[in-house]
Write a protein that holds these residues in place. Structure first.
Motif, PDB file in Angstrom:
ATOM      1  N   GLY A 164       0.772  -7.241   3.586  1.00  0.00           N
ATOM      2  CA  GLY A 164       1.965  -8.068   3.715  1.00  0.00           C
ATOM      3  C   GLY A 164       2.264  -8.735   2.389  1.00  0.00           C
ATOM      4  O   GLY A 164       1.420  -8.739   1.497  1.00  0.00           O
ATOM      5  N   PRO A 165       3.461  -9.306   2.258  1.00  0.00           N
ATOM      6  CA  PRO A 165       3.813  -9.965   0.997  1.00  0.00           C
ATOM      7  C   PRO A 165       2.927 -11.178   0.730  1.00  0.00           C
ATOM      8  O   PRO A 165       2.482 -11.834   1.683  1.00  0.00           O
ATOM      9  CB  PRO A 165       5.262 -10.415   1.211  1.00  0.00           C
ATOM     10  N   LEU A 166       2.690 -11.454  -0.522  1.00  0.00           N
ATOM     11  CA  LEU A 166       1.821 -12.571  -0.910  1.00  0.00           C
ATOM     12  C   LEU A 166       2.259 -13.877  -0.264  1.00  0.00           C
ATOM     13  O   LEU A 166       1.427 -14.684   0.163  1.00  0.00           O
ATOM     14  CB  LEU A 166       1.830 -12.728  -2.440  1.00  0.00           C
ATOM     15  N   LEU A 214      -0.203  -2.129  -5.632  1.00  0.00           N
ATOM     16  CA  LEU A 214       0.538  -1.507  -4.531  1.00  0.00           C
ATOM     17  C   LEU A 214       1.284  -2.628  -3.800  1.00  0.00           C
ATOM     18  O   LEU A 214       0.731  -3.717  -3.617  1.00  0.00           O
ATOM     19  CB  LEU A 214      -0.411  -0.820  -3.538  1.00  0.00           C
ATOM     20  N   ASN A 215       2.499  -2.358  -3.383  1.00  0.00           N
ATOM     21  CA  ASN A 215       3.266  -3.364  -2.655  1.00  0.00           C
ATOM     22  C   ASN A 215       2.550  -3.802  -1.387  1.00  0.00           C
ATOM     23  O   ASN A 215       1.960  -2.986  -0.687  1.00  0.00           O
ATOM     24  CB  ASN A 215       4.637  -2.803  -2.263  1.00  0.00           C
ATOM     25  N   ASN A 216       2.611  -5.100  -1.098  1.00  0.00           N
ATOM     26  CA  ASN A 216       2.026  -5.673   0.119  1.00  0.00           C
ATOM     27  C   ASN A 216       0.503  -5.588   0.160  1.00  0.00           C
ATOM     28  O   ASN A 216      -0.095  -5.707   1.220  1.00  0.00           O
ATOM     29  CB  ASN A 216       2.613  -4.996   1.382  1.00  0.00           C
ATOM     30  N   HIS A 217      -0.122  -5.368  -0.981  1.00  0.00           N
ATOM     31  CA  HIS A 217      -1.579  -5.198  -1.029  1.00  0.00           C
ATOM     32  C   HIS A 217      -2.261  -6.238  -1.923  1.00  0.00           C
ATOM     33  O   HIS A 217      -3.381  -6.003  -2.368  1.00  0.00           O
ATOM     34  CB  HIS A 217      -1.938  -3.817  -1.604  1.00  0.00           C
TER      35      HIS A 217
END
Ligand SMILES: *[C@@H]1O[C@H](CO)[C@@H](O)[C@H](O)[C@H]1NC(C)=O
Ligand SMILES: *[C@@H]1O[C@H](CO)[C@@H](O)[C@H](O)[C@H]1NC(C)=O
Ligand SMILES: CC(=O)N[C@H]1CO[C@H](CO)[C@@H](O)[C@@H]1O
Length: 231
Positions: A77-79, A130-133
């Protein structure tokens, strides 16, 4: 005569873990389950640890020559939406318990003055964003750094420690998350081989790094990523 020569060559290429005891964490599903099967096939006596709960009770496990730290967790999920308990769980499972088990095994190897090989299952996410990681990436980065530092410290005792860094792998969980072409497409475009990895491709790399075939290799992080990191 020809047959005999071929037979000798084939039997020399086989990896045997006869007489070795191996410990595999995260062994109940996906990559871990298949690593256990492969090690048994190669003649090792395998102790498979399925749950984190069992990890905590790991004291009288006896001599271990080969260790695969495969237990891992992903919370994505987003930070901006990350909760403290997510950070704690990710770091507890992905790095803290790995440090704990590695310490137990290294102490045992030192006490027996025995050589050993340890493989940590890290991720491509330790080497590329990686996005959301975000937190997952951070926890796997810790795995890579721990691997290098442990390799340095125990190389002189003939204990090798490496990690493998897979991209998306087609485990049951991988299939669940990455079967939608809309989700998979952008990722596949960044993988020169244009596909995700198969479980057996991770198992083979882990087997190689555990075996004497990799006797001069320690402290490395081996991407199993179809070339993702080369672009
Ligand atoms: C490893 O885990 C055991 C059991 O929870 C604990 O007693 C020990 O202090 C831990 N060691 C490290 C280095 O985390
Ligand atoms: C990241 O996660 C959010 C919420 O879970 C989702 O809306 C978004 O599409 C995701 N971003 C990417 C690039 O996958
Ligand atoms: C990108 C990614 O997270 N890949 C893999 C990392 O390693 C675990 C196994 O511990 C796989 O389940 C992930 O698919």
């Amino acid at each position: 005569m020809v047959f005999i020569i071929i037979f000798i060559i084939i039997s020399k290429m086989e990896i045997s873990f006869k007489g070795k005891r191996a410990l595999v964490t995260g062994a109940s599903q996906g990559i871990g389950r298949d690593i256990v099967k492969q090690l048994v096939k190669c003649g090792a006596q395998v102790i498979a640890v399925a749950r984190n709960q069992e990890l905590l009770g790991l004291k009288d496990v006896g001599p271990i020559d080969l260790l695969v730290n495969n237990a891992g967790l992903a919370i994505l999920g987003p930070l901006t939406e990350v909760k403290e308990e997510d950070v704690d769980r990710l770091f507890a499972i992905n790095i803290k318990s790995l440090i704990n088990v590695t310490q137990i095994v290294v102490k045992d190897l030192l006490a027996r003055n025995a050589p050993g090989s340890i493989v940590n299952v890290s991720s491509q996410a330790s080497l590329a964003g990686l996005n959301n990681h975000t937190v997952y990436c951070a926890s796997k980065g810790a795995v890579d750094a721990f691997t290098r530092a442990t390799a340095l410290e125990y190389g002189p005792k003939q204990i090798r420690i490496n990690c493998v860094n897979p991209t998306v792998i087609m485990t049951d969980m991988g299939k669940l998350g990455w079967s939608d072409p809309k989700v998979a497409g952008p990722m596949l475009e960044k993988i020169p081989l244009r596909r995700f990895g198969e479980v057996q491709e991770v198992v083979d790399a882990v087997t190689y790094l555990l075996s004497d075939k990799s006797s001069m290799i320690t402290g490395t992080c081996l991407p199993i990523d179809g070339g993702y990191l080369s672009s």
